[in-house]
Design an enzyme around this catalytic site. Structure first.
Site, PDB file in Angstrom:
ATOM      1  N   ARG A 177       0.877  -1.174   0.000  1.00 51.78           N
ATOM      2  CA  ARG A 177       0.000   0.000   0.000  1.00 51.78           C
ATOM      3  C   ARG A 177       0.909   1.217   0.000  1.00 51.78           C
ATOM      4  O   ARG A 177       1.590   1.505   0.985  1.00 51.78           O
ATOM      5  CB  ARG A 177      -0.906  -0.039   1.243  1.00 51.78           C
ATOM      6  CG  ARG A 177      -1.858   1.116   1.330  1.00 51.78           C
ATOM      7  CD  ARG A 177      -3.010   0.946   0.350  1.00 51.78           C
ATOM      8  NE  ARG A 177      -4.021   1.968   0.624  1.00 51.78           N
ATOM      9  CZ  ARG A 177      -4.499   2.770  -0.304  1.00 51.78           C
ATOM     10  NH1 ARG A 177      -4.114   2.648  -1.558  1.00 51.78           N
ATOM     11  NH2 ARG A 177      -5.396   3.677   0.006  1.00 51.78           N
ATOM     12  N   GLY A 212       0.815   5.319 -19.691  1.00 51.08           N
ATOM     13  CA  GLY A 212      -0.076   4.923 -20.774  1.00 51.08           C
ATOM     14  C   GLY A 212      -0.469   3.460 -20.722  1.00 51.08           C
ATOM     15  O   GLY A 212      -1.393   3.051 -21.414  1.00 51.08           O
ATOM     16  N   GLU A 260      -4.358  -8.137  -6.120  1.00 51.99           N
ATOM     17  CA  GLU A 260      -3.005  -8.663  -6.347  1.00 51.99           C
ATOM     18  C   GLU A 260      -2.769  -9.901  -5.491  1.00 51.99           C
ATOM     19  O   GLU A 260      -2.274 -10.920  -5.980  1.00 51.99           O
ATOM     20  CB  GLU A 260      -1.949  -7.609  -6.007  1.00 51.99           C
ATOM     21  CG  GLU A 260      -1.862  -6.456  -6.959  1.00 51.99           C
ATOM     22  CD  GLU A 260      -0.947  -5.344  -6.451  1.00 51.99           C
ATOM     23  OE1 GLU A 260      -0.956  -4.280  -7.092  1.00 51.99           O
ATOM     24  OE2 GLU A 260      -0.246  -5.517  -5.430  1.00 51.99           O
TER      25      GLU A 260
END
Length: 170
Positions: free
Chosen positions: A29, A62, A96
């Site tokens: 985190r 991107g 995850e």
């Protein structure tokens, strides 16, 4: 429940065949550990020649975050979730973790999870205290289909012997 990449169309194959293979995938985190513990761990490993995936270093501007993260998890050998106070308040961290557990179970012992408990207790991760269980309860409506798999993954990873680190200890 499998963690599906929302950026991929149904019927397409994973892009795991392209891109680099990593030795280590760090799951953390950001606001809790990025500019302290995780930075030190990352730079120590990369200085030793270990190829490490860390989201801010390894993702290109991107790129679609979901697909790139899944690919990095698939192509890593060792997973290091750094459980911190707000880890369970991130649905991306929980996704995850669930995908790491899934990949490890399918790997025939070629992948492993090495958890670090940073300023949290294993009991927090095992949902025995309010810290992580309250964070998960906030997701009941928004991510109802995923919460159960997140809970199972947290409990499963907590069964693995890890390192218990306190911020104020040497």
């Amino acid at each position: 429940m499998a963690f599906e990449d929302p950026t991929m169309e149904k019927g397409t194959t994973s892009r795991a065949s392209s891109g680099p293979s990593y030795e280590v995938f760090l799951s953390f985190r950001g606001p809790d550990t990025r500019h302290g513990f995780t930075d030190c761990l990352y730079h120590g490993m990369t200085s030793a020649g270990i190829l490490v995936f860390r989201d801010d270093e390894s993702l290109r501007v991107g790129e679609r975050i979901g697909g790139e993260l899944l690919q990095a998890i698939e192509k890593s050998k060792i997973y290091i979730p750094i459980f911190s106070t707000n880890y369970a308040s991130s649905h991306w961290c929980l996704r995850e973790l669930t995908y790491m557990v899934e990949c490890t179970s399918k790997s025939n012992d070629s992948k492993e999870i090495l958890p670090i408990f940073f300023n949290v207790e294993p009991a927090d991760v095992k949902l025995k205290t309010k810290l992580y269980s309250q964070a998960l309860s906030k997701y009941e409506k928004q991510f109802s289909t995923e919460v159960e798999s997140w809970e199972k993954s947290l409990i499963e990873v907590d069964e693995i012997k890890g390192w218990n680190l306190k911020k104020d200890e040497g």
